[in-house]
Design a protein around this motif. Structure first.
Motif, mmCIF file in Angstrom:
data_model
loop_
_atom_site.group_PDB
_atom_site.id
_atom_site.type_symbol
_atom_site.label_atom_id
_atom_site.label_comp_id
_atom_site.label_asym_id
_atom_site.label_seq_id
_atom_site.Cartn_x
_atom_site.Cartn_y
_atom_site.Cartn_z
ATOM 1 N N THR A 56 4.478 1.350 2.475
ATOM 2 C CA THR A 56 4.419 2.752 2.090
ATOM 3 C C THR A 56 5.677 3.113 1.301
ATOM 4 O O THR A 56 6.673 2.376 1.302
ATOM 5 C CB THR A 56 4.352 3.669 3.331
ATOM 6 N N GLN A 57 5.626 4.261 0.657
ATOM 7 C CA GLN A 57 6.791 4.738 -0.089
ATOM 8 C C GLN A 57 7.987 4.902 0.855
ATOM 9 O O GLN A 57 9.102 4.521 0.517
ATOM 10 C CB GLN A 57 6.467 6.059 -0.775
ATOM 11 N N LEU A 75 7.648 4.322 -8.487
ATOM 12 C CA LEU A 75 6.254 3.971 -8.170
ATOM 13 C C LEU A 75 5.285 4.582 -9.170
ATOM 14 O O LEU A 75 4.295 3.943 -9.554
ATOM 15 C CB LEU A 75 5.907 4.400 -6.740
ATOM 16 N N GLU A 79 2.805 2.323 -11.345
ATOM 17 C CA GLU A 79 1.358 2.545 -11.346
ATOM 18 C C GLU A 79 0.860 2.729 -12.780
ATOM 19 O O GLU A 79 -0.153 2.144 -13.177
ATOM 20 C CB GLU A 79 1.021 3.766 -10.483
ATOM 21 N N ARG A 86 -1.995 2.527 -5.493
ATOM 22 C CA ARG A 86 -1.668 3.195 -4.236
ATOM 23 C C ARG A 86 -2.951 3.727 -3.619
ATOM 24 O O ARG A 86 -3.759 4.359 -4.310
ATOM 25 C CB ARG A 86 -0.651 4.309 -4.460
ATOM 26 N N HIS A 96 0.665 6.737 1.660
ATOM 27 C CA HIS A 96 -0.112 5.848 0.799
ATOM 28 C C HIS A 96 0.519 4.456 0.863
ATOM 29 O O HIS A 96 1.737 4.326 0.889
ATOM 30 C CB HIS A 96 -0.100 6.330 -0.656
ATOM 31 N N GLN A 97 -0.336 3.449 0.876
ATOM 32 C CA GLN A 97 0.145 2.086 0.805
ATOM 33 C C GLN A 97 0.227 1.676 -0.659
ATOM 34 O O GLN A 97 -0.578 2.109 -1.484
ATOM 35 C CB GLN A 97 -0.791 1.133 1.551
ATOM 36 N N THR A 98 1.206 0.842 -0.939
ATOM 37 C CA THR A 98 1.439 0.359 -2.295
ATOM 38 C C THR A 98 1.033 -1.108 -2.358
ATOM 39 O O THR A 98 1.555 -1.936 -1.610
ATOM 40 C CB THR A 98 2.931 0.505 -2.663
#
Length: 151
Positions: A56-57, A75, A79, A86, A96-98
């Protein structure tokens, strides 16, 4: 432990020298990874994600010790550049997962080789033993400063 007192100048200041060395490393790394379309902040983020995808962030902020806003901007650029996607975290609606894209996975070998070349160049005047000592000392100093922040 006591230290011998010397006049405080830029050549006797560990902080000044560490900062100067970090900037030189950063400039050298930038020159080497720029042809890959990467910036140093993206590279350090990729290093974390190559080690553990789906962070995550917040986890990236903690691991890289950067500001939340800085990470958000990094990020967003990554993206936009097709390096990450994300997705909502399945257990935390606010997070949010990256995830790495195939493009980012394919950059790993070239990017880490560029970083290794920068390290090799910077440390080329040191013996293998001296390199090990320098890295050990740097890790100890970092740990000391992190421990004092946490305490």
């Amino acid at each position: 432990m006591t230290f011998k007192k010397t006049a405080f100048t830029k050549t006797t200041s560990a902080g000044y020298l560490a900062n100067h060395m970090a900037r030189l490393f950063g400039h050298g790394l930038h020159r080497r990874i720029q042809p890959l379309g990467l910036a140093p902040a993206q590279f350090m983020t990729l290093l974390e994600l190559w080690g553990e995808d789906g962070l995550t962030q917040k986890q990236l902020v903690e691991r890289l010790d950067v500001e939340q806003a800085t990470m958000a901007n990094t990020l967003r650029r990554m993206e936009r550049d097709g390096l990450i996607t994300r997705c909502p975290h399945p257990d935390d609606g606010r997070a949010h997962q990256t995830w790495l894209t195939p493009t980012a996975r394919n950059l790993r070998e070239a990017a880490t080789a560029a970083a290794q070349a920068q390290n090799d160049h910077a440390l080329s005047d040191l013996s293998e033993d001296e390199r090990g000592v320098l890295l050990d000392l740097m890790r100890r100093v970092v740990r000391t400063m992190k421990d004092s922040e946490d305490g």
